[in-house]
Design a protein around this motif. Structure first.
Motif, PDB file in Angstrom:
ATOM      1  N   ARG A 199     -57.113  13.462 -27.064  1.00 24.76           N
ATOM      2  CA  ARG A 199     -57.672  13.728 -25.743  1.00 24.76           C
ATOM      3  C   ARG A 199     -57.005  12.889 -24.650  1.00 24.76           C
ATOM      4  N   VAL A 200     -56.205  11.912 -25.065  1.00 23.71           N
ATOM      5  CA  VAL A 200     -55.469  11.075 -24.118  1.00 23.71           C
ATOM      6  C   VAL A 200     -54.139  11.756 -23.796  1.00 23.71           C
ATOM      7  N   LYS A 201     -53.754  11.731 -22.531  1.00 25.99           N
ATOM      8  CA  LYS A 201     -52.510  12.374 -22.130  1.00 25.99           C
ATOM      9  C   LYS A 201     -51.554  11.339 -21.524  1.00 25.99           C
ATOM     10  N   VAL A 202     -50.292  11.398 -21.948  1.00 24.97           N
ATOM     11  CA  VAL A 202     -49.232  10.575 -21.388  1.00 24.97           C
ATOM     12  C   VAL A 202     -48.179  11.523 -20.848  1.00 24.97           C
ATOM     13  N   ASN A 203     -48.021  11.551 -19.536  1.00 25.07           N
ATOM     14  CA  ASN A 203     -47.117  12.510 -18.893  1.00 25.07           C
ATOM     15  C   ASN A 203     -47.439  13.942 -19.316  1.00 25.07           C
ATOM     16  N   GLY A 204     -48.736  14.224 -19.416  1.00 18.62           N
ATOM     17  CA  GLY A 204     -49.185  15.561 -19.715  1.00 18.62           C
ATOM     18  C   GLY A 204     -49.234  15.934 -21.180  1.00 18.62           C
ATOM     19  N   ALA A 205     -48.803  15.036 -22.075  1.00 19.45           N
ATOM     20  CA  ALA A 205     -48.777  15.338 -23.510  1.00 19.45           C
ATOM     21  C   ALA A 205     -49.606  14.321 -24.275  1.00 19.45           C
ATOM     22  N   ALA A 206     -50.192  14.771 -25.382  1.00 13.71           N
ATOM     23  CA  ALA A 206     -50.958  13.868 -26.232  1.00 13.71           C
ATOM     24  C   ALA A 206     -50.010  13.023 -27.069  1.00 13.71           C
ATOM     25  N   PRO A 207     -50.293  11.735 -27.241  1.00 16.04           N
ATOM     26  CA  PRO A 207     -49.409  10.893 -28.057  1.00 16.04           C
ATOM     27  C   PRO A 207     -49.591  11.207 -29.537  1.00 16.04           C
ATOM     28  N   LYS A 208     -48.563  10.897 -30.309  1.00 15.37           N
ATOM     29  CA  LYS A 208     -48.693  10.923 -31.761  1.00 15.37           C
ATOM     30  C   LYS A 208     -49.387   9.641 -32.212  1.00 15.37           C
ATOM     31  N   LEU A 209     -49.882   9.685 -33.421  1.00 15.73           N
ATOM     32  CA  LEU A 209     -50.599   8.528 -33.940  1.00 15.73           C
ATOM     33  C   LEU A 209     -49.652   7.397 -34.326  1.00 15.73           C
ATOM     34  N   HIS A 210     -48.505   7.746 -34.917  1.00 12.67           N
ATOM     35  CA  HIS A 210     -47.643   6.730 -35.535  1.00 12.67           C
ATOM     36  C   HIS A 210     -46.224   7.289 -35.662  1.00 12.67           C
ATOM     37  N   ALA A 211     -45.266   6.428 -35.957  1.00 12.64           N
ATOM     38  CA  ALA A 211     -43.893   6.853 -36.231  1.00 12.64           C
ATOM     39  C   ALA A 211     -43.291   5.934 -37.289  1.00 12.64           C
ATOM     40  N   TYR A 212     -42.365   6.499 -38.079  1.00 11.27           N
ATOM     41  CA  TYR A 212     -41.706   5.745 -39.153  1.00 11.27           C
ATOM     42  C   TYR A 212     -40.212   5.633 -38.857  1.00 11.27           C
ATOM     43  N   PRO A 213     -39.600   4.512 -39.195  1.00  7.05           N
ATOM     44  CA  PRO A 213     -38.190   4.302 -38.846  1.00  7.05           C
ATOM     45  C   PRO A 213     -37.240   5.138 -39.698  1.00  7.05           C
ATOM     46  N   GLU A 214     -36.170   5.560 -39.082  1.00  5.37           N
ATOM     47  CA  GLU A 214     -35.155   6.347 -39.779  1.00  5.37           C
ATOM     48  C   GLU A 214     -34.370   5.495 -40.772  1.00  5.37           C
ATOM     49  N   VAL A 215     -34.128   4.245 -40.417  1.00  9.42           N
ATOM     50  CA  VAL A 215     -33.326   3.337 -41.241  1.00  9.42           C
ATOM     51  C   VAL A 215     -34.114   2.043 -41.463  1.00  9.42           C
ATOM     52  N   ASP A 216     -33.952   1.468 -42.652  1.00 14.16           N
ATOM     53  CA  ASP A 216     -34.551   0.169 -42.992  1.00 14.16           C
ATOM     54  C   ASP A 216     -36.074   0.191 -43.072  1.00 14.16           C
ATOM     55  N   GLY A 217     -36.655   1.363 -43.253  1.00 11.78           N
ATOM     56  CA  GLY A 217     -38.097   1.427 -43.380  1.00 11.78           C
ATOM     57  C   GLY A 217     -38.616   0.931 -44.710  1.00 11.78           C
ATOM     58  N   ASP A 218     -37.724   0.589 -45.632  1.00  8.54           N
ATOM     59  CA  ASP A 218     -38.148   0.143 -46.961  1.00  8.54           C
ATOM     60  C   ASP A 218     -38.902  -1.177 -46.918  1.00  8.54           C
ATOM     61  N   TRP A 219     -38.623  -2.032 -45.918  1.00  7.59           N
ATOM     62  CA  TRP A 219     -39.361  -3.295 -45.791  1.00  7.59           C
ATOM     63  C   TRP A 219     -40.812  -3.015 -45.416  1.00  7.59           C
ATOM     64  N   MET A 220     -41.032  -2.157 -44.411  1.00  4.44           N
ATOM     65  CA  MET A 220     -42.387  -1.799 -44.021  1.00  4.44           C
ATOM     66  C   MET A 220     -43.102  -1.062 -45.154  1.00  4.44           C
ATOM     67  N   PHE A 221     -42.374  -0.197 -45.842  1.00  3.11           N
ATOM     68  CA  PHE A 221     -43.002   0.608 -46.885  1.00  3.11           C
ATOM     69  C   PHE A 221     -43.413  -0.251 -48.075  1.00  3.11           C
ATOM     70  N   GLN A 222     -42.762  -1.406 -48.263  1.00  6.33           N
ATOM     71  CA  GLN A 222     -43.179  -2.317 -49.323  1.00  6.33           C
ATOM     72  C   GLN A 222     -44.655  -2.664 -49.177  1.00  6.33           C
ATOM     73  N   GLY A 223     -45.096  -2.970 -47.957  1.00  7.06           N
ATOM     74  CA  GLY A 223     -46.498  -3.278 -47.736  1.00  7.06           C
ATOM     75  C   GLY A 223     -47.398  -2.094 -48.043  1.00  7.06           C
ATOM     76  N   ALA A 224     -46.984  -0.888 -47.634  1.00 11.06           N
ATOM     77  CA  ALA A 224     -47.785   0.311 -47.906  1.00 11.06           C
ATOM     78  C   ALA A 224     -47.957   0.537 -49.402  1.00 11.06           C
ATOM     79  N   VAL A 225     -46.888   0.306 -50.158  1.00  7.04           N
ATOM     80  CA  VAL A 225     -46.949   0.477 -51.617  1.00  7.04           C
ATOM     81  C   VAL A 225     -48.010  -0.442 -52.208  1.00  7.04           C
ATOM     82  N   TRP A 226     -48.019  -1.703 -51.785  1.00  4.34           N
ATOM     83  CA  TRP A 226     -49.050  -2.631 -52.267  1.00  4.34           C
ATOM     84  C   TRP A 226     -50.432  -2.192 -51.808  1.00  4.34           C
ATOM     85  N   GLN A 227     -50.540  -1.746 -50.557  1.00  2.00           N
ATOM     86  CA  GLN A 227     -51.837  -1.360 -50.010  1.00  2.00           C
ATOM     87  C   GLN A 227     -52.461  -0.203 -50.794  1.00  2.00           C
ATOM     88  N   PHE A 228     -51.623   0.648 -51.356  1.00  3.42           N
ATOM     89  CA  PHE A 228     -52.114   1.772 -52.155  1.00  3.42           C
ATOM     90  C   PHE A 228     -52.172   1.430 -53.651  1.00  3.42           C
TER      91      PHE A 228
END
Length: 444
Positions: A199-228
């Motif tokens: 329901r929030v609009k930024v320049n007329g469009a709703a924002p996405k919730l999240h984004a994942y990196p194209e490169v080097d996301g394996d460091w962040m994903f390490q935490g997700a693996v443990w979290q699950f």
């Protein structure tokens, strides 16, 4: 120690860079004729002993490191520390491998949490435990951080420029959506907030919730693996194709391709600063830049849980090269001691956004003022005791990071199932593990 290794193994340990070495000796204190890179002591520093440090910092972080080195040089009259920029952590690692071949190396270098292990397994780093005392003890460092660089009761890698992932959110956007001013307790709670944010609009469009990196996301994903509830590996036994790792990958795939609430981005932090996404998982070292670039209030929180908490450490540390004369090793360690002084460690943290590596630095007046001015930075320090070192396969298997984030790209961009992707990644990792298994089992 074994004095010679196969070229295949040396190539693997160097992460693709040639690292064919002649013996450096156990501990390297005796000296083996390794020369320093070219350079000389400036006239104003007289006849001081020259020490060379290789570092990976550029831009504002590089400027902060230059100031710290200049302060060290002005603090005493015996040592001249010459800082030489070598590019990224990986580029520094490759150049050091070439330098070892040519028998011309720095005295001290700044390695990442991954790259130092390549040289440790190859017996090219000096043990540092005997240098502690006389003003610096291992107990002065944050326990979890100094423990990462300690193997079999010897310290090989001293915390410097350390970081962890942190969860950031757009406080302004959350308020407009009627959401609580905090991070989500679980990833599922974050997903449940999507309708309100639409329901929030930024320049007329709703924002996405999240984004994942194209490169080097394996460091962040390490935490997700443990979290699950999963792991990349248990020891050198690869487990990324089972349990929580697959569940984490599937959760992220659904958020992108079924919920349409996330996407793969070249730079999630840029998109976050521009208001295109409502939340971000990024390094604590990113906070300073985000606060400068974003035109909205930023909140910071611990990483979300799912079945449990999980957060990996990352960033840099200082190691001294084996094989150089002992007097150069001792001179190099003087900078380690200087960088650990409370006021210096605190200022380095303030200037860069990296975590304060020593306990005393956290208690300094300037750090306490920083916490008051930027409460988000205090969140990173409070999360630190809950963090842990990454799984062995990512830290020690050559190119494991590329295999993992390459797999994530297939999930994020191509909507391939996590089970299918990670089965292929696991097969690749198991083959690569063979190149280091003997060295890891011997050293760890």
């Amino acid at each position: 120690m074994n004095s010679m290794m196969s070229r295949r193994r040396l190539l693997g340990l160097a992460g693709g860079a040639a690292l064919a070495l002649s013996p450096l000796g156990c501990g390297g204190a005796g000296g083996s004729g390794l020369a320093q890179p070219e350079g000389k002591v400036p006239e104003q520093y007289g006849k001081r002993r020259r020490v060379v440090i290789w570092m990976p910092y550029s831009a504002a972080t590089g400027d902060a490191f230059t100031r710290l080195v200049a302060k060290f040089n002005d603090s005493q009259q015996d040592i001249y520390l010459e800082s030489q920029f070598q590019g990224s952590y990986d580029e520094l690692s490759q150049k050091l491998a070439a330098g070892l071949q040519a028998r011309k190396v720095p005295d001290i270098a700044i390695f990442s949490e991954v790259t130092w292990r390549r040289f440790f397994l190859n017996d090219t780093l000096a043990p540092l435990t005997s240098f502690f005392g006389n003003g610096l003890a291992t107990a002065d460092y944050v326990d979890a951080l100094i423990a990462e660089g300690t193997v079999k009761k010897d310290v090989w890698w001293v915390p410097f420029g350390r970081s962890t992932p942190l969860f950031y959110y757009n406080k302004t956007m959350f308020a407009q959506a009627g959401l609580p001013d905090r991070g989500p307790k679980t990833w599922d709670e974050l997903r449940s907030w999507a309708p309100a944010l639409q329901r929030v609009k930024v320049n007329g469009a709703a924002p996405k919730l999240h984004a994942y990196p194209e490169v080097d996301g394996d460091w962040m994903f390490q935490g997700a693996v443990w979290q699950f509830g999963g792991n990349y590996s248990k020891g050198l036994d690869v487990t990324i194709d089972t349990g929580g790792a697959v569940a984490a990958g599937e959760w992220q795939r659904r958020l992108i391709h079924e919920d349409k609430q996330a996407y793969m981005a070249k730079s999630p932090k840029v998109d976050f600063a521009n208001g295109l996404i409502a939340t971000l998982q990024e390094s604590t070292g990113t906070l300073g830049g985000l606060l400068k670039d974003a035109k909205f209030d930023i909140g910071a929180a611990f990483l979300p849980q799912q079945v449990q908490f999980g957060c990996p450490t990352g960033g840099g540390g200082l190691s001294i090269l084996a094989g150089i004369p002992e007097d150069r090793q001792k001179a190099a360690f003087e900078f380690v001691k200087f960088a650990a002084k409370p006021e210096n460690a605190a200022q380095w943290s303030i200037d860069t956004g990296y975590l304060p590596a020593t306990k005393a630095a956290q208690a300094t007046p300037q750090m306490q003022q920083r916490f008051a001015e930027r409460p988000a930075f205090k969140v990173a320090v409070e999360q630190l005791p809950k963090t842990q070192a990454q799984d062995v396969v990512r830290l020690m298997v050559p190119n494991a990071n590329k295999a993992i984030y390459g797999g994530l790209q297939k999930i994020y961009a191509d909507n391939q199932s996590a089970q299918q992707v990670f089965a292929a990644v696991a097969a690749e990792l198991r083959k690569s593990t063979d190149s280091v298994r003997e060295a890891v089992e011997k050293h760890i």
